[in-house]
Write a protein that holds these residues in place. Structure first.
Motif, PDB file in Angstrom:
ATOM      1  N   ILE A  75       0.858  -1.191   0.000  1.00 10.84           N
ATOM      2  CA  ILE A  75       0.000   0.000   0.000  1.00 10.84           C
ATOM      3  C   ILE A  75       0.891   1.237   0.000  1.00 10.84           C
ATOM      4  CG2 ILE A  75      -1.826   1.255   1.217  1.00 10.84           C
ATOM      5  CD1 ILE A  75      -2.735  -1.454   2.369  1.00 10.84           C
ATOM      6  N   GLU A  76       0.641   2.122  -0.950  1.00  7.21           N
ATOM      7  CA  GLU A  76       1.523   3.265  -1.192  1.00  7.21           C
ATOM      8  C   GLU A  76       1.522   4.332  -0.117  1.00  7.21           C
ATOM      9  OE1 GLU A  76       1.319   5.044  -5.065  1.00  7.21           O
ATOM     10  OE2 GLU A  76       1.078   3.109  -6.041  1.00  7.21           O
ATOM     11  N   VAL A  77       0.517   4.339   0.752  1.00  8.59           N
ATOM     12  CA  VAL A  77       0.430   5.376   1.784  1.00  8.59           C
ATOM     13  C   VAL A  77       0.234   4.720   3.143  1.00  8.59           C
ATOM     14  CG1 VAL A  77      -0.518   7.104   0.177  1.00  8.59           C
ATOM     15  CG2 VAL A  77      -2.076   5.644   1.479  1.00  8.59           C
ATOM     16  N   SER A  78       0.495   5.478   4.190  1.00  7.19           N
ATOM     17  CA  SER A  78       0.319   4.948   5.552  1.00  7.19           C
ATOM     18  C   SER A  78      -1.163   4.877   5.889  1.00  7.19           C
ATOM     19  CB  SER A  78       1.038   5.839   6.557  1.00  7.19           C
ATOM     20  OG  SER A  78       0.318   7.051   6.726  1.00  7.19           O
ATOM     21  N   SER A  79      -1.483   4.115   6.919  1.00  7.97           N
ATOM     22  CA  SER A  79      -2.882   3.933   7.310  1.00  7.97           C
ATOM     23  C   SER A  79      -3.518   5.231   7.817  1.00  7.97           C
ATOM     24  CB  SER A  79      -3.007   2.829   8.362  1.00  7.97           C
ATOM     25  OG  SER A  79      -2.248   3.164   9.498  1.00  7.97           O
ATOM     26  N   GLU A  80      -2.730   6.232   8.143  1.00  9.01           N
ATOM     27  CA  GLU A  80      -3.257   7.522   8.585  1.00  9.01           C
ATOM     28  C   GLU A  80      -3.568   8.456   7.416  1.00  9.01           C
ATOM     29  OE1 GLU A  80      -0.192   6.395  10.002  1.00  9.01           O
ATOM     30  OE2 GLU A  80      -1.339   5.409  11.579  1.00  9.01           O
ATOM     31  N   HIS A  81      -3.081   8.132   6.233  1.00 10.62           N
ATOM     32  CA  HIS A  81      -3.266   8.995   5.062  1.00 10.62           C
ATOM     33  C   HIS A  81      -4.725   8.964   4.596  1.00 10.62           C
ATOM     34  CE1 HIS A  81      -2.741  10.593   1.000  1.00 10.62           C
ATOM     35  NE2 HIS A  81      -1.571  11.067   1.427  1.00 10.62           N
ATOM     36  N   GLU A  82      -5.225  10.099   4.133  1.00 15.44           N
ATOM     37  CA  GLU A  82      -6.636  10.191   3.706  1.00 15.44           C
ATOM     38  C   GLU A  82      -6.961   9.286   2.514  1.00 15.44           C
ATOM     39  OE1 GLU A  82      -6.462  14.056   0.743  1.00 15.44           O
ATOM     40  OE2 GLU A  82      -7.030  14.368   2.826  1.00 15.44           O
ATOM     41  N   ALA A  83      -5.965   8.898   1.740  1.00 12.88           N
ATOM     42  CA  ALA A  83      -6.198   8.040   0.569  1.00 12.88           C
ATOM     43  C   ALA A  83      -5.940   6.559   0.867  1.00 12.88           C
ATOM     44  CB  ALA A  83      -5.329   8.492  -0.595  1.00 12.88           C
ATOM     45  N   TYR A  84      -5.764   6.227   2.145  1.00 16.17           N
ATOM     46  CA  TYR A  84      -5.434   4.843   2.505  1.00 16.17           C
ATOM     47  C   TYR A  84      -6.472   3.842   2.005  1.00 16.17           C
ATOM     48  CZ  TYR A  84      -4.436   0.730   5.357  1.00 16.17           C
ATOM     49  OH  TYR A  84      -4.172  -0.542   5.759  1.00 16.17           O
ATOM     50  N   ARG A  85      -7.760   4.110   2.241  1.00 12.81           N
ATOM     51  CA  ARG A  85      -8.814   3.180   1.796  1.00 12.81           C
ATOM     52  C   ARG A  85      -8.786   2.997   0.278  1.00 12.81           C
ATOM     53  NH1 ARG A  85     -12.252   6.029   5.612  1.00 12.81           N
ATOM     54  NH2 ARG A  85     -12.697   4.660   7.351  1.00 12.81           N
ATOM     55  N   TYR A  86      -8.549   4.085  -0.424  1.00 20.00           N
ATOM     56  CA  TYR A  86      -8.494   4.008  -1.881  1.00 20.00           C
ATOM     57  C   TYR A  86      -7.405   3.024  -2.323  1.00 20.00           C
ATOM     58  CZ  TYR A  86      -7.517   5.160  -6.704  1.00 20.00           C
ATOM     59  OH  TYR A  86      -7.277   5.068  -8.058  1.00 20.00           O
ATOM     60  N   TYR A  87      -6.214   3.156  -1.767  1.00 20.27           N
ATOM     61  CA  TYR A  87      -5.108   2.271  -2.142  1.00 20.27           C
ATOM     62  C   TYR A  87      -5.290   0.857  -1.601  1.00 20.27           C
ATOM     63  CZ  TYR A  87      -2.566   6.127  -4.178  1.00 20.27           C
ATOM     64  OH  TYR A  87      -2.190   7.166  -4.988  1.00 20.27           O
ATOM     65  N   LYS A  88      -5.939   0.737  -0.457  1.00 23.30           N
ATOM     66  CA  LYS A  88      -6.143  -0.580   0.135  1.00 23.30           C
ATOM     67  C   LYS A  88      -7.156  -1.404  -0.660  1.00 23.30           C
ATOM     68  CE  LYS A  88      -7.264  -2.985   4.401  1.00 23.30           C
ATOM     69  NZ  LYS A  88      -7.537  -2.871   5.834  1.00 23.30           N
ATOM     70  N   TYR A  89      -8.278  -0.783  -1.035  1.00 18.88           N
ATOM     71  CA  TYR A  89      -9.361  -1.529  -1.675  1.00 18.88           C
ATOM     72  C   TYR A  89      -9.452  -1.320  -3.191  1.00 18.88           C
ATOM     73  CZ  TYR A  89     -10.953  -2.158   3.121  1.00 18.88           C
ATOM     74  OH  TYR A  89     -11.036  -2.487   4.456  1.00 18.88           O
ATOM     75  N   GLY A  90      -8.762  -0.352  -3.714  1.00 21.83           N
ATOM     76  CA  GLY A  90      -8.811  -0.082  -5.155  1.00 21.83           C
ATOM     77  C   GLY A  90      -7.888  -1.034  -5.906  1.00 21.83           C
ATOM     78  N   VAL A  91      -8.447  -2.091  -6.419  1.00 17.92           N
ATOM     79  CA  VAL A  91      -7.659  -3.166  -7.040  1.00 17.92           C
ATOM     80  C   VAL A  91      -6.772  -2.645  -8.176  1.00 17.92           C
ATOM     81  CG1 VAL A  91      -7.806  -5.392  -8.261  1.00 17.92           C
ATOM     82  CG2 VAL A  91      -9.363  -4.893  -6.355  1.00 17.92           C
ATOM     83  N   ASP A  92      -7.221  -1.611  -8.859  1.00 17.19           N
ATOM     84  CA  ASP A  92      -6.400  -1.053  -9.942  1.00 17.19           C
ATOM     85  C   ASP A  92      -5.048  -0.558  -9.431  1.00 17.19           C
ATOM     86  OD1 ASP A  92      -8.327  -1.541 -11.886  1.00 17.19           O
ATOM     87  OD2 ASP A  92      -9.280   0.410 -11.612  1.00 17.19           O
ATOM     88  N   GLU A  93      -4.956  -0.284  -8.137  1.00 19.54           N
ATOM     89  CA  GLU A  93      -3.707   0.205  -7.530  1.00 19.54           C
ATOM     90  C   GLU A  93      -2.853  -0.927  -6.945  1.00 19.54           C
ATOM     91  OE1 GLU A  93      -2.886   3.278  -7.985  1.00 19.54           O
ATOM     92  OE2 GLU A  93      -4.845   3.809  -8.817  1.00 19.54           O
ATOM     93  N   TRP A  94      -3.366  -2.143  -6.966  1.00 15.79           N
ATOM     94  CA  TRP A  94      -2.631  -3.261  -6.371  1.00 15.79           C
ATOM     95  C   TRP A  94      -1.406  -3.613  -7.204  1.00 15.79           C
ATOM     96  CZ3 TRP A  94      -6.694  -7.352  -4.410  1.00 15.79           C
ATOM     97  CH2 TRP A  94      -7.459  -6.764  -3.403  1.00 15.79           C
ATOM     98  N   LEU A  95      -0.439  -4.196  -6.545  1.00 14.48           N
ATOM     99  CA  LEU A  95       0.856  -4.466  -7.158  1.00 14.48           C
ATOM    100  C   LEU A  95       0.933  -5.786  -7.918  1.00 14.48           C
ATOM    101  CD1 LEU A  95       3.203  -2.541  -6.989  1.00 14.48           C
ATOM    102  CD2 LEU A  95       4.156  -3.921  -5.163  1.00 14.48           C
ATOM    103  N   HIS A  96       0.222  -6.798  -7.486  1.00 17.42           N
ATOM    104  CA  HIS A  96       0.413  -8.147  -8.029  1.00 17.42           C
ATOM    105  C   HIS A  96      -0.786  -8.606  -8.863  1.00 17.42           C
ATOM    106  CE1 HIS A  96       3.749  -8.316  -5.198  1.00 17.42           C
ATOM    107  NE2 HIS A  96       2.904  -7.838  -4.309  1.00 17.42           N
TER     108      HIS A  96
END
Length: 193
Positions: A67-88
């Protein structure tokens, strides 16, 4: 309704048990391989392509460290659940399923003719797409219920990139806890209705 349309509707209403089983088995094999490599993922997704052209399944997974941002970052949910942003992203784990999809799509094409100049899905194409998407969710559901993820309780989703298709929300609701579903909806609920 003519006899051909009645036969097509009957065919479209059949449960795709072979696809469901093949998806569940492919997920089990893939997750077993990931576990044997020591990969600790928090999320697992199946991507069927576009609703109007479901020809193959791609699997994606992500680890907390990806996940590109820390869990405190406002975009955390976006990176966590947004599959288009996933690495693998895994393109070769569902060959058996993809062959079945090819056969089913060929059978559908042999029974259904469409106007080549009309790019809107007709009722039969929508029913066909919905049946395949339901089979994909059921396959993921079956794999989870059969213990493919072991004691992990990963975020699971059927994801269609750059689309607001209802299957995304439906799959999140069916495959995840209420807490995870609520967390996902905070970020994506307005997009996926």
């Amino acid at each position: 309704m003519n006899i051909n349309n009645a036969m097509l509707k009957k065919w479209l209403s059949q449960e795709r048990t072979e696809v469901i089983s093949a998806i569940a088995q492919s997920i089990s094999n893939h997750v077993s391989e990931l576990n044997s490599q020591g990969i600790d993922f928090y999320g697992y997704a199946l991507l069927p392509g576009e609703p109007y052209e479901i020809n193959s399944i791609v699997a994606a997974f992500n680890c907390e460290s990806d996940i590109e941002v820390s869990s405190e970052h406002e975009a955390y949910r976006y990176y966590k659940y947004g599959v288009d942003e996933w690495l693998h992203w895994e393109y070769d784990e569902f060959d058996t399923v993809n062959k079945l999809l090819e056969e089913i799509n060929a059978e559908f094409s042999s029974m259904h003719t469409s106007d080549e100049d009309n790019y809107t899905m007709d009722e039969y194409e929508i029913l066909h797409s919905d049946a395949l998407l339901e089979a994909i969710v059921r396959g993921l559901e079956t794999a989870s219920h059969n213990g493919a993820f072991g004691t992990k309780n990963p975020f699971l989703v059927v994801w269609i990139s750059d689309s607001d298709h209802k299957i995304t929300n439906e799959s999140v609701r069916r495959l995840n806890s209420e807490i995870v579903t609520r967390d996902f909806m905070v970020e994506f609920g307005q997009i996926y209705r």
